[in-house]
Design an enzyme around this catalytic site. Structure first.
Site, short mmCIF file in Angstrom:
data_model
loop_
_atom_site.label_atom_id
_atom_site.label_comp_id
_atom_site.label_asym_id
_atom_site.label_seq_id
_atom_site.Cartn_x
_atom_site.Cartn_y
_atom_site.Cartn_z
N TRP A 128 0.84 -1.20 0.00
CA TRP A 128 0.00 0.00 0.00
C TRP A 128 0.87 1.25 0.00
CZ3 TRP A 128 -0.68 4.62 2.26
CH2 TRP A 128 -1.87 5.30 1.99
N TYR A 132 1.33 3.96 -3.00
CA TYR A 132 0.96 5.34 -2.71
C TYR A 132 2.12 6.28 -3.07
CZ TYR A 132 -0.44 9.55 -0.28
OH TYR A 132 -0.76 10.87 0.00
N ASP A 148 -6.22 -0.77 0.06
CA ASP A 148 -6.90 0.37 0.67
C ASP A 148 -8.38 0.07 0.92
OD1 ASP A 148 -6.48 3.48 1.11
OD2 ASP A 148 -8.44 3.19 0.19
#
Length: 189
Positions: A128, A132, A148
């Site tokens: 994640w 990101y 997410d």
């Protein structure tokens, strides 16, 4: 043509990927924001700048007396003294060391898979966070933080998809999955 995305794209035409001025800073902020509120992450980032940032006399009159620290400044920084957990401080130091050594770069030539793999090899950075950072620091159009929770909820239209189900669904969105992230996040408001 996607039934989930078409109304969102119509509602917010021209969605762009919000990039970051400094990839290193964005990565540190992403790590600081793991499992804490936005306000808490902002407070921790302000402490990092206050204690380890470089003075910038030229912008002091504007209330911006310090710049975000360089990777070299954070490699051995005692971040725990700022209220940052031991594990998170170790992640930031490892990330800083990798950036300082040139193992993590933010150029347009960075491929998504290799970039994510290099970040995930560091302690405390998972898929994640790596995706990101790729979305924001590289503005990579296909970065996709599939774990997410908001994405899983919004893409499921009332049902929270599993990460695997979301990944399968998102295959149809390649190579523009990062754009779908921001459309889905916007739709959650």
């Amino acid at each position: 043509a996607d039934a989930t995305l078409a109304p969102l794209a119509a509602r917010w035409p021209g969605q762009r990927l919000p990039g970051a001025w400094d990839g290193f800073e964005l990565g540190v902020r992403a790590v600081l924001g793991q499992q804490v509120s936005v306000a808490a992450a902002r407070t921790l980032a302000a402490r990092v700048v206050e204690h380890h940032g470089d003075e910038d006399p030229a912008s002091a009159a504007l209330g911006l007396g310090r710049r975000f620290p360089s990777p070299q400044r954070l490699v051995d920084a005692p971040l725990e003294a700022l209220g940052i957990t031991r594990a998170r401080a170790a992640t930031i130091r490892a990330y800083a060391a990798a950036c300082a050594a040139g193992d993590i770069g933010f150029g347009v030539h960075e491929g998504l898979d290799g970039f994510v793999d290099r970040l995930c090899a560091l302690p405390g950075i998972g898929p994640w966070t790596a995706h990101y950072i790729a979305m924001r620091a590289l503005s990579h159009p296909d970065a996709f933080p599939a774990g997410d929770l908001i994405l899983r909820r919004q893409a499921g239209a009332g049902t929270t998809l599993t990460e695997r189900a979301l990944r399968e669904c998102a295959e149809a969105w390649r190579p523009w999955r990062a754009y779908t992230v921001f459309l889905l996040w916007r739709s959650a408001d």
